[in-house]
Design a protein around this motif. Structure first.
Motif, short mmCIF file in Angstrom:
data_model
loop_
_atom_site.label_atom_id
_atom_site.label_comp_id
_atom_site.label_asym_id
_atom_site.label_seq_id
_atom_site.Cartn_x
_atom_site.Cartn_y
_atom_site.Cartn_z
N UNK A 67 0.87 -1.55 -0.05
CA UNK A 67 0.56 -0.08 0.17
C UNK A 67 0.70 1.48 -0.17
N UNK A 68 1.97 1.09 0.79
CA UNK A 68 3.19 2.75 1.06
C UNK A 68 3.06 2.62 -0.54
N UNK A 69 3.77 1.76 -1.31
CA UNK A 69 4.66 1.67 -2.27
C UNK A 69 3.49 2.41 -3.20
N UNK A 98 -7.08 4.46 -0.91
CA UNK A 98 -7.46 5.14 0.61
C UNK A 98 -8.80 4.17 1.07
N UNK A 99 -9.32 3.83 0.03
CA UNK A 99 -11.17 2.89 0.71
C UNK A 99 -10.64 1.70 1.21
N UNK A 100 -9.63 1.51 0.03
CA UNK A 100 -8.94 0.05 0.38
C UNK A 100 -8.24 -0.19 1.90
N UNK A 101 -7.47 0.55 2.53
CA UNK A 101 -7.02 1.14 3.36
C UNK A 101 -7.37 0.54 4.17
N UNK A 102 -8.61 1.42 4.28
CA UNK A 102 -9.38 1.84 5.81
C UNK A 102 -10.44 0.66 5.63
N UNK A 103 -10.99 -0.36 5.02
CA UNK A 103 -11.92 -1.17 4.39
C UNK A 103 -10.98 -2.80 5.46
#
Length: 227
Positions: A67-69, A98-103
């Protein structure tokens, strides 16, 4: 002897009991079977020389879907290539990531399923201690749906894109990062996120306005130099 040198699986159910979490009996049985099936599946794959050699590339695959990359790369790409035709893709892809990270973070915090093995790689950022769902599998599935349906690449790019997605999912098992249900759950979540993005898709005019608003300070600086 056949399992020598391989990380030992740690039963997730035992850890949950150690943390005094109440796990329903049917769910406990499903998790136990998942652990056993994952162990057998990975052991079966590692019997093949080609798969064992593929395992050496799994770390690169892990970074290729980190995700960071992706977030850092997308931000750098947006600032380096000021192309109005790409604004819509850039804005929607950023929102999707962003949605994927939060979900994934929310579901992991609720499920709190432990990973099958301890990560002792000093050069690895993460993974976190929770296993369900697989963030890499969800992100890879989201990106697959994004670049095949929402902002489709040329059909010539589809075969390597599908191969990358499949390799990411398999690599999560070979690296002992996840169980099979974690990866399957991540895949479904990623495709569902792509479906949600199709509903809330930001149009070209709104995307241009957002990019202009974000880069307004940069434009002001350029105008001052011209004056």
């Amino acid at each position: 002897m056949a399992n020598a040198g391989r990380p030992a699986y740690i039963n997730s159910d035992t850890r949950l009991e150690g943390e005094k979490r109440v796990v329903p009996g049917f769910l406990k049985n499903i998790l136990k079977r998942d652990v056993e099936l994952t162990k057998r599946f990975v052991s079966f794959l590692l019997n093949f020389v080609q798969i064992r050699s593929f395992k050496t590339h799994c770390k690169f695959l892990e970074w290729s879907c980190h995700g960071i990359v992706w977030l850092a790369g997308l931000i750098a790409f947006t600032y380096m290539f000021d192309n109005k035709d790409l604004y819509q893709m850039q804005v929607n892809l950023f929102m999707a990531l962003i949605i994927d990270i939060f979900v994934v973070a929310i579901i992991k915090a609720i499920a709190r399923r432990r990973r099958p093995s301890v990560n002792d790689d000093p050069f690895c950022i993460g993974p976190d201690v929770y296993s369900f769902p697989s963030g890499h599998a969800s992100r890879a599935s989201l990106l697959l749906g994004f670049f095949t349906c929402l902002f489709p690449f040329s059909y010539f790019v589809w075969p390597p894109l599908f191969a990358w997605w499949f390799s990411i999912c398999i690599s999560r098992l070979l690296l002992y990062r996840h169980h099979i249900l974690d990866v399957v759950g991540g895949v479904f979540i990623g495709f569902f996120e792509a479906f949600i993005m199709a509903i809330i898709w930001i149009g070209p005019d709104t995307a241009r306005s957002l990019i202009k608003w974000i880069s307004d300070e940069k434009n002001i600086g350029n105008d001052a130099e011209i004056i």
